[in-house]
Design an enzyme around this catalytic site. Structure first.
Site, PDB file in Angstrom:
ATOM      1  N   HIS A  12       0.823  -1.214   0.000  1.00 34.15           N
ATOM      2  CA  HIS A  12       0.000   0.000   0.000  1.00 34.15           C
ATOM      3  C   HIS A  12       0.862   1.271   0.000  1.00 34.15           C
ATOM      4  O   HIS A  12       2.046   1.254   0.325  1.00 34.15           O
ATOM      5  CB  HIS A  12      -0.929   0.019   1.224  1.00 34.15           C
ATOM      6  CG  HIS A  12      -0.178   0.082   2.527  1.00 34.15           C
ATOM      7  ND1 HIS A  12       0.359   1.247   3.029  1.00 34.15           N
ATOM      8  CD2 HIS A  12       0.125  -0.887   3.426  1.00 34.15           C
ATOM      9  CE1 HIS A  12       0.948   1.014   4.179  1.00 34.15           C
ATOM     10  NE2 HIS A  12       0.829  -0.286   4.441  1.00 34.15           N
ATOM     11  N   GLU A  85      -2.265  -6.871   7.564  1.00 29.61           N
ATOM     12  CA  GLU A  85      -0.936  -6.780   8.169  1.00 29.61           C
ATOM     13  C   GLU A  85      -0.885  -7.589   9.461  1.00 29.61           C
ATOM     14  O   GLU A  85      -1.922  -7.959  10.032  1.00 29.61           O
ATOM     15  CB  GLU A  85      -0.603  -5.301   8.436  1.00 29.61           C
ATOM     16  CG  GLU A  85       0.775  -5.036   9.047  1.00 29.61           C
ATOM     17  CD  GLU A  85       1.920  -5.544   8.173  1.00 29.61           C
ATOM     18  OE1 GLU A  85       2.061  -6.790   8.075  1.00 29.61           O
ATOM     19  OE2 GLU A  85       2.678  -4.723   7.641  1.00 29.61           O
TER      20      GLU A  85
END
Length: 206
Positions: A12, A85
């Site tokens: 990202h 994550e």
């Protein structure tokens, strides 16, 4: 010979917590203005690969990174919580200095208290990548948008790297990507941390 299946693993774009060196984990932090610009810039390059599918972590910083590519490529984004994550437990929201000061022993082994163990993250993300690859036909390509630690650990597990060489793959920069190819059940790393080259220098003949 059949064409390999390929996965483009895309981290990202930048968030304010990245800038402040804070452990984000699964805290749902949005992209900052730089991160939004990075996503638009990278999407124009990744769209030339003509992805057949786009998968993303369901955290907003990953889903927002995937959105420009989905628009340009005309391919919907499938959200997958297994691409999140690493959960950072007591470290989430703390910066590097705070973690080192409060948790020196755990920092030395990178083992966040009440967080997700390294092996569990590697297994989770590898499982997701394997599942995604199984949806592709020979010669197809999927872009997978996720997070720095999650992608690195998942890649290492998918490539069969032993635990004792964990970290052999360097980190992914914000909005950079790696490319994996699978042929006859074997995975190869074709590119790592791509997209970080500066703009070309223009010569006098421009």
């Amino acid at each position: 010979m059949s064409e390999p299946r390929r996965l483009v693993l895309w981290r990202h774009g930048q968030t304010m917590w990245n800038v402040e060196h804070r452990f984000q984990g699964q805290t749902d932090i949005p992209l900052d203005e730089t991160g939004e610009a990075q996503a638009e810039y990278a999407a124009r390059r990744l769209a030339t690969l003509r992805p057949d599918a786009i998968f993303s972590s369901d955290l907003i910083r990953a889903a927002s990174t995937a959105a420009p590519l989905a628009r340009l490529a005309g391919v919907p984004v499938t959200l997958d919580k297994e691409l999140r994550e690493r959960f950072g437990g007591d470290w989430e929201g703390l910066n590097d200095e705070e973690i080192s000061a409060r948790y020196p022993a755990e920092r030395a082994t990178w083992n966040p208290p009440n967080g997700e163990p390294t092996a569990a993250v590697a297994d989770r993300v590898c499982r997701a990548l394997t599942r995604i690859a199984a949806t592709l036909a020979d010669g197809q390509l999927a872009v997978v948008v996720s997070h720095g630690a999650a992608l690195r650990l998942g890649m290492e597990r998918l490539l069969g790297l032993p635990d004792e060489v964990a970290g052999a793959l360097g980190p992914l920069s914000n909005c950079s990507w790696s490319v994996l190819a699978q042929r006859r059940a074997r995975w190869r790393l074709l590119e790592h941390n791509a997209g970080t080259l500066p703009e070309p220098v223009l010569g006098d003949d421009r």
